[in-house]
Scaffold this active site. Sequence first.
Site, PDB file in Angstrom:
ATOM      1  N   ARG A   1     -13.888 -30.915   7.880  1.00  0.00           N
ATOM      2  CA  ARG A   1     -13.883 -31.692   9.124  1.00  0.00           C
ATOM      3  C   ARG A   1     -14.116 -30.820  10.349  1.00  0.00           C
ATOM      4  NH1 ARG A   1     -10.370 -34.782   5.686  1.00  0.00           N
ATOM      5  NH2 ARG A   1      -8.644 -33.387   6.241  1.00  0.00           N
TER       6      ARG A   1
ATOM      7  N   GLU B   1       1.879 -26.498   0.323  1.00  0.00           N
ATOM      8  CA  GLU B   1       3.207 -26.986  -0.034  1.00  0.00           C
ATOM      9  C   GLU B   1       3.526 -26.576  -1.477  1.00  0.00           C
ATOM     10  OE1 GLU B   1       5.764 -31.164   0.314  1.00  0.00           O
ATOM     11  OE2 GLU B   1       3.577 -31.196   0.365  1.00  0.00           O
TER      12      GLU B   1
END
Lengths: 182, 189
Positions: free
Chosen positions: B72, B109
């Site tokens: 992006r 994570e």
Amino acid sequence: MSACKDEDPRISNIKTRIRVVPNFPKSGIMFQDITTLLLDPKAFKDTVDLFVERYKGKNISVVAGIEARGFIFGPPIALAIGAKFVPLRKPRKLPGEVISEEYVLEYGTDCLEMHIGAVEPGDCALVVDDLIATGGTLCAAMKLLERVGAEVVECACVIELPDLKGRERLNGKPLYILVESH
Amino acid sequence: MFAEENGLRGDPRLQAISEAIRVVPHFPKPGIMFQDITTLLLDHKAFKDTVDIFVDRYRDMDISVVAGVEARGFMFGPSIALAIGAKFVPLRKPRKLPGEVISESYVLEYGTDCLEMHVGAVQPGERALVIDDLVATGGTLSAAIRLLERVGAEVVECACVIGLPENKGERRLNGKPLYILVEPRELCC
């Protein structure tokens, strides 16, 4: 049709800025690397300008760019011609509801997705990618747009590999390219 | 720092940009309210305003490199680079860039990931801007900063369209300033 037929003076510098990387991603493939073009601000600007000059004022409402290198050329063109930009992505990247179009690779298949609602019936679309090889990905992109009722006006790529005859896979839709590589 | 803390308070363009962003709940997994910028790209004026705000900020900062984080960051970075006369350098996931690369890994994570940059794309002493659509933990941006510093560039700032509110004020990433246009949207009405 390609810009090099008219030999616009900007084309030769664009061509020299493209780097060929042998045997990537696998042996025998001469990879056309556009990242070196992006390192030359004038050549990159000329690339975008050549597309913008062609499409400005032609009522194009959507520029659809193919992940990921289509994301580099598509948005500047969209912004300059007043169109919306729609990313066409590999599976499971787009967060909302999507439609998918499968296409054939040398070994196996892959899939391109577009958000539902991004493109509307009657939209006039331009499809952008850095390069056309066999035309499989561009063909899938055009199908996605046509399935939602848009009209694909043209496909635009920086580079064509004419020996792979991708142009013939575009269902008669025109292709505009800047540089050919044999 | 947010744009409205730095000269753009009340700028109507920021509200329009924020409203053009769509929230998609539970993507890519339950509990995550995904900030979808693709709807911003469908709004030509808001998309143009986004680019213009960044261009206005960076055009006189002598920036020679805009580095965009895949994928992006590719949607915003090139337009900024073109407008300020800088080169654009894509920072990519492993094995996408065809030439010789340097790699920087970063923590997710669960597990790690890796960002790559072409050797030779950026020279020592260049002044660089890093761009991505959103900053969350800052892990990816930190890896981007490290890549550029490893080749001797100076990272002037990191710019994102969206950033979590804890980035207000003078929060820095690896000592580098952050510039953010809007906060994440809530799922509303």
